[in-house]
Design a protein around this motif. Structure first.
Motif, short mmCIF file in Angstrom:
data_model
loop_
_atom_site.label_atom_id
_atom_site.label_comp_id
_atom_site.label_asym_id
_atom_site.label_seq_id
_atom_site.Cartn_x
_atom_site.Cartn_y
_atom_site.Cartn_z
N UNK A 162 0.83 -1.21 0.00
CA UNK A 162 0.00 0.00 0.00
C UNK A 162 0.86 1.26 0.00
N UNK A 163 1.91 1.26 0.82
CA UNK A 163 2.79 2.43 0.88
C UNK A 163 3.44 2.71 -0.46
N UNK A 164 3.94 1.66 -1.12
CA UNK A 164 4.60 1.83 -2.41
C UNK A 164 3.62 2.36 -3.45
N UNK A 165 2.39 1.92 -3.41
CA UNK A 165 1.40 2.37 -4.40
C UNK A 165 1.00 3.83 -4.17
N UNK A 166 1.04 4.29 -2.91
CA UNK A 166 0.48 5.60 -2.60
C UNK A 166 1.50 6.70 -2.34
N UNK A 167 2.76 6.38 -2.13
CA UNK A 167 3.74 7.40 -1.77
C UNK A 167 4.09 8.27 -2.98
N UNK A 168 4.78 9.38 -2.74
CA UNK A 168 5.20 10.27 -3.82
C UNK A 168 6.27 9.59 -4.67
N UNK A 169 6.48 10.12 -5.87
CA UNK A 169 7.54 9.58 -6.73
C UNK A 169 8.90 9.67 -6.05
N UNK A 170 9.13 10.80 -5.39
CA UNK A 170 10.41 10.97 -4.68
C UNK A 170 10.62 9.86 -3.67
N UNK A 171 9.60 9.59 -2.87
CA UNK A 171 9.73 8.56 -1.84
C UNK A 171 9.84 7.16 -2.45
N UNK A 172 9.12 6.93 -3.53
CA UNK A 172 9.17 5.63 -4.21
C UNK A 172 10.61 5.30 -4.62
N UNK A 173 11.28 6.24 -5.27
CA UNK A 173 12.63 5.95 -5.75
C UNK A 173 13.65 5.97 -4.61
N UNK A 174 13.40 6.78 -3.58
CA UNK A 174 14.28 6.73 -2.41
C UNK A 174 14.18 5.39 -1.70
N UNK A 175 12.98 4.82 -1.64
CA UNK A 175 12.79 3.52 -0.99
C UNK A 175 13.61 2.45 -1.70
N UNK A 176 13.69 2.51 -3.02
CA UNK A 176 14.50 1.53 -3.75
C UNK A 176 15.92 1.52 -3.21
N UNK A 177 16.48 2.70 -3.01
CA UNK A 177 17.85 2.81 -2.51
C UNK A 177 17.95 2.39 -1.05
N UNK A 178 16.99 2.81 -0.23
CA UNK A 178 17.05 2.51 1.20
C UNK A 178 16.87 1.02 1.48
N UNK A 179 16.01 0.37 0.71
CA UNK A 179 15.85 -1.08 0.89
C UNK A 179 17.16 -1.80 0.55
N UNK A 180 17.81 -1.34 -0.53
CA UNK A 180 19.11 -1.94 -0.87
C UNK A 180 20.08 -1.80 0.30
N UNK A 181 20.17 -0.60 0.88
CA UNK A 181 21.11 -0.38 2.00
C UNK A 181 20.78 -1.27 3.19
N UNK A 182 19.49 -1.34 3.51
CA UNK A 182 19.09 -2.15 4.67
C UNK A 182 19.46 -3.61 4.44
N UNK A 183 19.13 -4.14 3.27
CA UNK A 183 19.43 -5.55 3.00
C UNK A 183 20.94 -5.81 3.01
N UNK A 184 21.70 -4.85 2.48
CA UNK A 184 23.16 -5.01 2.46
C UNK A 184 23.72 -5.06 3.87
N UNK A 185 23.22 -4.17 4.73
CA UNK A 185 23.76 -4.08 6.09
C UNK A 185 23.24 -5.17 7.02
#
Length: 276
Positions: free
Chosen positions: A67-90
């Motif tokens: 739901x969050x991915x479908x409803x968030x702003x474009x800025x937040x959508x693309x930032x989440x892509x990066x943040x999820x990568x960082x979280x999974x890496x760490x």
């Protein structure tokens, strides 16, 4: 090809888009994968802290992320892509982080979004190879020490394009400043305006292509295009005391910077011929 999807074989994509409901749905669905088991809630805390935006219902379940991915702003959508990568890496593994990166890359390509993902999960505007060749060619034409400041300004345009998120407005302004700087080297104490292009540059162009009527005619048309480019660029220049303008669209910015790169090469050539 046997087994290929119908849309991949027979439907021609239009121009790349800035966002896509299909892409968001597919990325949101990834949170159902087992790699996110026991990680959805702490991931939501991490993303919320970095973004300053709360994930739906604290992201306890995959459906909340969807739901969050479908409803968030474009800025937040693309930032989440990066943040999820960082979280999974760490917190999980580099292999899992790379799996996320590669799957989202595939979704972006298949849904024809105007972005690309670098090797560490950063999202950038997709700029085609022709643009990169044009940019490199312009920088190559500015290698003389005389053009060092112009070259630095133009290179800063690329830095703004590669920022996260991209700063299209500053990239365009930097390109304009580079062209303006080169024009100023050619014609000291003269502002870059449509009128001054006509007054100062037209005689240079006429002498450069003297004896070739066809080239003269074409070059004069190019001058007209130069004047129009300057007028278009003024739409995004900051005027003291004026309200800051919104970001220009990515495709218009890339077009403007590509044109600016071509102008830099042309002006540098005219300048070198004249000074020689």
């Amino acid at each position: 090809m046997p087994g290929e999807r119908f849309s991949g074989l027979y439907l021609q994509p239009g121009d790349p888009t800035q966002d896509s409901g299909r892409a968001r749905h597919r990325v949101g669905a990834l949170f159902r994968e087992t790699v996110f088991n026991n990680h959805t809630a702490p991931l939501a805390v991490f993303v919320g802290r970095e973004l300053g935006v709360a994930v739906t219902s604290d992201g306890r379940y995959s459906s909340h992320w969807h739901q969050f991915i479908r409803e968030c702003s474009s800025r937040d959508f693309f930032d989440v892509v990066t943040l999820v990568y960082r979280y999974l890496f760490w917190h999980v593994s580099d292999g899992t982080a790379n799996w996320w990166r590669d799957v989202v890359r595939q979704i972006i390509v298949e849904e024809h979004l105007a972005y690309e993902i670098d090797n560490v999960g950063g999202v950038h505007p997709a700029v085609d190879r022709e643009f990169q060749r044009n940019r490199a060619s312009a920088i190559g034409a500015l290698q003389s020490h005389r053009y060092q400041n112009v070259r630095d300004l133009f290179e800063s345009a690329s830095n703004n394009l590669s920022a996260n998120p991209p700063n299209y407005k500053q990239a365009w302004r930097a390109t304009f400043s580079a062209v303006e700087g080169l024009f100023g080297l050619m014609f000291p104490y003269v502002r870059l305006t449509a009128d001054e292009i006509e007054r100062c540059l037209r005689p240079i162009v006429e002498r450069a292509y003297e004896g070739d009527a066809t080239a003269q005619k074409a070059a004069q048309r190019m001058l007209a295009g130069f004047r129009e480019w300057v007028e278009a660029s003024h739409n995004y220049r900051h005027q003291p005391g004026a309200e800051e303008r919104a970001q220009p669209p990515a495709d218009v910015t890339i077009l403007a910077i590509s044109h600016g790169a071509s102008l830099l090469r042309w002006l540098a050539g005219l300048d070198e011929d004249r000074t020689a």
